[in-house]
Scaffold this motif. Structure first.
Motif, short mmCIF file in Angstrom:
data_model
loop_
_atom_site.label_atom_id
_atom_site.label_comp_id
_atom_site.label_asym_id
_atom_site.label_seq_id
_atom_site.Cartn_x
_atom_site.Cartn_y
_atom_site.Cartn_z
N PRO A 304 0.83 -1.21 0.00
CA PRO A 304 0.00 0.00 0.00
C PRO A 304 0.87 1.26 0.00
O PRO A 304 1.85 1.36 0.74
CB PRO A 304 -0.81 -0.13 1.29
CG PRO A 304 -0.85 -1.60 1.55
CD PRO A 304 0.48 -2.12 1.10
N ALA A 305 0.49 2.25 -0.81
CA ALA A 305 1.29 3.46 -0.95
C ALA A 305 1.35 4.25 0.36
O ALA A 305 2.35 4.93 0.64
CB ALA A 305 0.73 4.33 -2.07
N ASN A 306 0.31 4.14 1.20
CA ASN A 306 0.28 4.94 2.42
C ASN A 306 1.21 4.41 3.52
O ASN A 306 1.32 5.02 4.59
CB ASN A 306 -1.15 5.06 2.94
CG ASN A 306 -1.76 3.70 3.26
OD1 ASN A 306 -1.11 2.67 3.13
ND2 ASN A 306 -3.01 3.71 3.68
N ARG A 338 3.99 3.24 -9.32
CA ARG A 338 3.08 3.51 -8.22
C ARG A 338 1.82 4.16 -8.76
O ARG A 338 1.81 4.78 -9.81
CB ARG A 338 3.74 4.41 -7.17
CG ARG A 338 4.06 5.81 -7.64
CD ARG A 338 4.81 6.60 -6.58
NE ARG A 338 4.06 6.67 -5.34
CZ ARG A 338 4.58 7.04 -4.17
NH1 ARG A 338 5.87 7.35 -4.09
NH2 ARG A 338 3.83 7.11 -3.08
N GLN A 341 -3.05 3.99 -4.89
CA GLN A 341 -3.31 2.99 -3.85
C GLN A 341 -2.09 2.12 -3.54
O GLN A 341 -1.86 1.77 -2.37
CB GLN A 341 -4.46 2.05 -4.29
CG GLN A 341 -5.82 2.71 -4.37
CD GLN A 341 -5.99 3.55 -5.61
OE1 GLN A 341 -5.46 3.20 -6.67
NE2 GLN A 341 -6.72 4.65 -5.50
#
Length: 378
Positions: A304-306, A338, A341
């Motif tokens: 997940p990018a976060n 990327r 999400q």
């Protein structure tokens, strides 16, 4: 999909082995392999890819309309009949006038031949001083007048020929046929309606080939330079929730879309691609949510990018990994593709490893570790 694991416990404070262990509940994400797409998103509309209009070529009155909206027609099939404004009796009158003019021309030609012969005779006699001057002038004037009459009759004949040709074409263009095979999608004609050539307004009939549709998407100026001809474009439409259609980008129009880029407004460009529509489910005017696939990675390590921390000077990101000993280890990772999400992990993580979600709990022991061996691009 990324699996979310919870309730992972680990030992606290290695420097106090005799103290009772503290259970800390952690939320983690399992690093897994999957497909990642980098896209340019846009909103668009469906429109006909191939269509043609049926309009009159002669002025007159619609006699019969043979098809209705939704009917399927074949190219060359009769779709409409017109009663031309040029009546048969008017055409016959013009033909009769042509015959009269041709007869008049023949008679005038004979008179001209005679007048010219008389003028030649008088010319010879004048050279021998064997005729009067007034006789010579009279013959000269007669020949000139006869030739002028022939020119006048020929001009009338040419003018009438143009009228006759137009009248004959009008009498033949009374049957309108389908210019292509397809479905009648618009009809603005009825029996008894008076029509004229080049009249303003909507076409009498529009026929469209519904087996293929065109998507016209509005792409922002900042994104349009990333698009290339032939790249895959997917879209969804509210009329069919959960369904996705695909096509290949055909063209980026080189002028801004109408109404954009003026008076401080953002600039957009229209981008076109086709989609097959064998069941004719898609209709002109439907709204589309379009994703142009700029890049994609298959069988990639996904995260997940976060979960990424701050990027360091070397272009690496830091994440917190929960190792098999239930300890939290700070890990440097290298990122490839990327989207909003997910990110593609190129190095620093392996499939199946657990990455901490959220901040490191206060009681936990964080170990510094070198990155693991790079994971090749898929």
């Amino acid at each position: 999909m990324l699996a979310l694991n919870a309730d992972i416990s680990f030992a606290q404070a290695l420097d106090a082995p005799k103290a009772p262990a503290t259970e800390v509940k952690l939320d983690t994400v399992t690093v897994q392999r999957g497909e990642l797409q980098q896209t340019v998103d846009a909103v668009g509309k469906l429109q006909f890819h191939r269509f043609a209009d049926v309009n009159v070529q002669v002025a007159g009155q619609i006699k019969n309309v043979l098809f209705a909206i939704g009917d399927t027609v074949q190219e060359g099939k009769l779709v409409m009949e017109i009663s031309p404004a040029i009546r048969a009796n008017q055409l016959e009158t013009n033909r009769a006038q042509m015959a009269r003019l041709r007869a008049e021309l023949a008679d005038q030609q004979a008179q001209t031949d005679y007048a010219e012969s008389q003028f030649k005779r008088q010319t010879l006699l004048k050279a021998q001083n064997a005729t009067r001057e007034d006789a010579f002038e009279s013959s000269r004037m007669g020949a000139s007048t006869a030739r002028a009459r022939i020119d006048a009759i020929n001009a009338q004949i040419q003018q009438l020929e143009v009228t006759l040709k137009s009248d004959e074409e009008s009498s033949h263009n009374t049957q309108l046929v389908a210019p292509l095979s397809g479905t009648v999608v618009a009809l603005n004609a009825r029996a008894g309606q008076t029509v004229s050539v080049g009249q303003a307004g909507q076409p009498l009939m529009r026929i469209a080939d519904l087996s293929q549709m065109t998507v016209q998407a509005r792409v922002a100026e900042v994104d349009v330079t990333r698009l290339r001809r032939g790249m895959t474009a997917n879209f969804q439409t509210p009329g069919y929730p959960g369904r996705t259609w695909s096509g290949k980008l055909r063209q980026v129009l080189l002028v801004p879309a109408e109404g954009s880029g003026e008076q401080g407004k953002p600039t957009f460009y229209n981008v076109l691609f086709e989609v097959d529509n064998p069941e004719q489910e898609l209709m002109s005017g439907m709204t589309t949510q379009v994703q142009f696939i700029v890049a994609q990675a298959k069988d990639a390590l996904l995260l997940p990018a976060n979960l990424l921390g701050q990027r360091d000077a070397a272009g690496m990101y830091q994440v917190q990994v929960v190792n098999p000993e239930r300890r939290i280890v700070a890990r440097k990772v290298k990122i490839g593709l990327r989207n909003a999400q997910q990110v593609q992990v190129l190095s620093g993580l392996e499939a199946g490893e657990q990455v901490l979600v959220g901040p490191v709990p206060a009681p936990a022991l964080v170990l510094q570790s070198k990155p693991t061996a790079p994971v090749g691009k898929p």
